[in-house]
Write a protein that holds these residues in place. Structure first.
Motif, PDB file in Angstrom:
ATOM      1  N   LYS A  39      22.998 -33.336  87.558  1.00 32.24           N
ATOM      2  CA  LYS A  39      21.574 -33.602  87.318  1.00 32.24           C
ATOM      3  C   LYS A  39      21.019 -34.515  88.411  1.00 32.24           C
ATOM      4  O   LYS A  39      19.940 -34.270  88.959  1.00 32.24           O
ATOM      5  N   SER A  46      15.145 -32.544  94.635  1.00 29.83           N
ATOM      6  CA  SER A  46      13.734 -32.280  94.337  1.00 29.83           C
ATOM      7  C   SER A  46      12.804 -33.302  94.984  1.00 29.83           C
ATOM      8  O   SER A  46      11.610 -33.068  95.082  1.00 29.83           O
ATOM      9  N   VAL A  53       9.320 -28.820  93.232  1.00 29.69           N
ATOM     10  CA  VAL A  53      10.157 -28.915  92.042  1.00 29.69           C
ATOM     11  C   VAL A  53      10.472 -27.512  91.518  1.00 29.69           C
ATOM     12  O   VAL A  53      11.605 -27.216  91.142  1.00 29.69           O
ATOM     13  N   ALA A  57      14.201 -26.019  91.008  1.00 29.81           N
ATOM     14  CA  ALA A  57      14.579 -25.596  89.667  1.00 29.81           C
ATOM     15  C   ALA A  57      15.050 -24.141  89.672  1.00 29.81           C
ATOM     16  O   ALA A  57      16.095 -23.816  89.098  1.00 29.81           O
ATOM     17  N   ARG A  58      14.309 -23.278  90.334  1.00 33.86           N
ATOM     18  CA  ARG A  58      14.661 -21.859  90.417  1.00 33.86           C
ATOM     19  C   ARG A  58      16.011 -21.680  91.103  1.00 33.86           C
ATOM     20  O   ARG A  58      16.840 -20.881  90.671  1.00 33.86           O
ATOM     21  N   VAL A  62      17.371 -23.767  86.539  1.00 39.98           N
ATOM     22  CA  VAL A  62      16.846 -24.719  85.558  1.00 39.98           C
ATOM     23  C   VAL A  62      15.350 -24.469  85.447  1.00 39.98           C
ATOM     24  O   VAL A  62      14.712 -24.074  86.415  1.00 39.98           O
ATOM     25  N   SER A  63      14.779 -24.729  84.292  1.00 37.47           N
ATOM     26  CA  SER A  63      13.330 -24.595  84.189  1.00 37.47           C
ATOM     27  C   SER A  63      12.666 -25.797  84.853  1.00 37.47           C
ATOM     28  O   SER A  63      13.229 -26.902  84.883  1.00 37.47           O
ATOM     29  N   ALA A  64      11.474 -25.588  85.389  1.00 34.30           N
ATOM     30  CA  ALA A  64      10.737 -26.677  86.044  1.00 34.30           C
ATOM     31  C   ALA A  64      10.456 -27.829  85.075  1.00 34.30           C
ATOM     32  O   ALA A  64      10.625 -28.994  85.448  1.00 34.30           O
ATOM     33  N   GLN A  66      12.294 -28.797  82.627  1.00 29.34           N
ATOM     34  CA  GLN A  66      13.562 -29.512  82.443  1.00 29.34           C
ATOM     35  C   GLN A  66      13.832 -30.436  83.626  1.00 29.34           C
ATOM     36  O   GLN A  66      14.231 -31.583  83.450  1.00 29.34           O
ATOM     37  N   LEU A  67      13.576 -29.952  84.847  1.00 28.85           N
ATOM     38  CA  LEU A  67      13.774 -30.774  86.036  1.00 28.85           C
ATOM     39  C   LEU A  67      12.804 -31.958  86.041  1.00 28.85           C
ATOM     40  O   LEU A  67      13.181 -33.072  86.403  1.00 28.85           O
ATOM     41  N   HIS A  68      11.567 -31.734  85.623  1.00 23.52           N
ATOM     42  CA  HIS A  68      10.618 -32.848  85.510  1.00 23.52           C
ATOM     43  C   HIS A  68      11.121 -33.889  84.504  1.00 23.52           C
ATOM     44  O   HIS A  68      10.962 -35.092  84.718  1.00 23.52           O
TER      45      HIS A  68
END
Length: 143
Positions: A39, A46, A53, A57-58, A62-64, A66-68
């Motif tokens: 993580k 990022s 982001v 994420a792509r 990971v979904s954007a 989730q990364l946020h």
């Protein structure tokens, strides 16, 4: 066959043979667990210049949002990030009067004084930042 691939077959016919429609679902399904260090690496990636982001994420699946969420956790101190030394950050101390009891460095007002591991460097303000980074990395490696 890979463990992460799941196949679902839907048949709309009672007879054997052609199934009518086949849905193949690939990739991970369900909830995934990400190690903290992974993580942190994704969060650091990022924050690099020129990347978005959504692209990071792509790239990592990971979904954007989730990364946020991970980025927010890192800002709040909830997600453990690597030490500053690993990031290549250098602490900065600003002293009034040039830092030498009010005397300016020998090269004049356009000079930055850096002290790293007991070594003092006078750097002109127009010095190439990439080259300065290489000089600082070499200095750290030598000490």
């Amino acid at each position: 066959m890979d463990d992460t691939v799941q196949n679902y077959v839907t048949s709309h016919s009672v007879e054997e043979g052609y199934a009518g429609r086949i849905d193949v679902v690939t990739g991970p399904s369900g909830r995934r667990r990400w190690p903290e260090q992974v993580k942190a690496e994704i969060v650091l990636e990022s924050y690099r210049d020129g990347v978005s982001v959504a692209d990071v994420a792509r790239k990592h699946g990971v979904s954007a949002p989730q990364l946020h969420s991970w980025r927010r956790a890192a800002r709040d101190g909830v997600l453990a990030m690597p030490d500053d030394d690993m990031l290549g950050l250098v602490p900065v101390v600003v002293e009034a009067g040039g830092g030498d009891g009010g005397h300016m460095p020998p090269d004049g007002p356009g000079t930055i004084v850096l002290e790293i591991d007991g070594v003092r460097m006078l750097v002109p303000t127009g010095f190439d930042p990439e080259h300065l980074g290489r000089v600082i990395a070499a200095l750290r490696a030598a000490s």
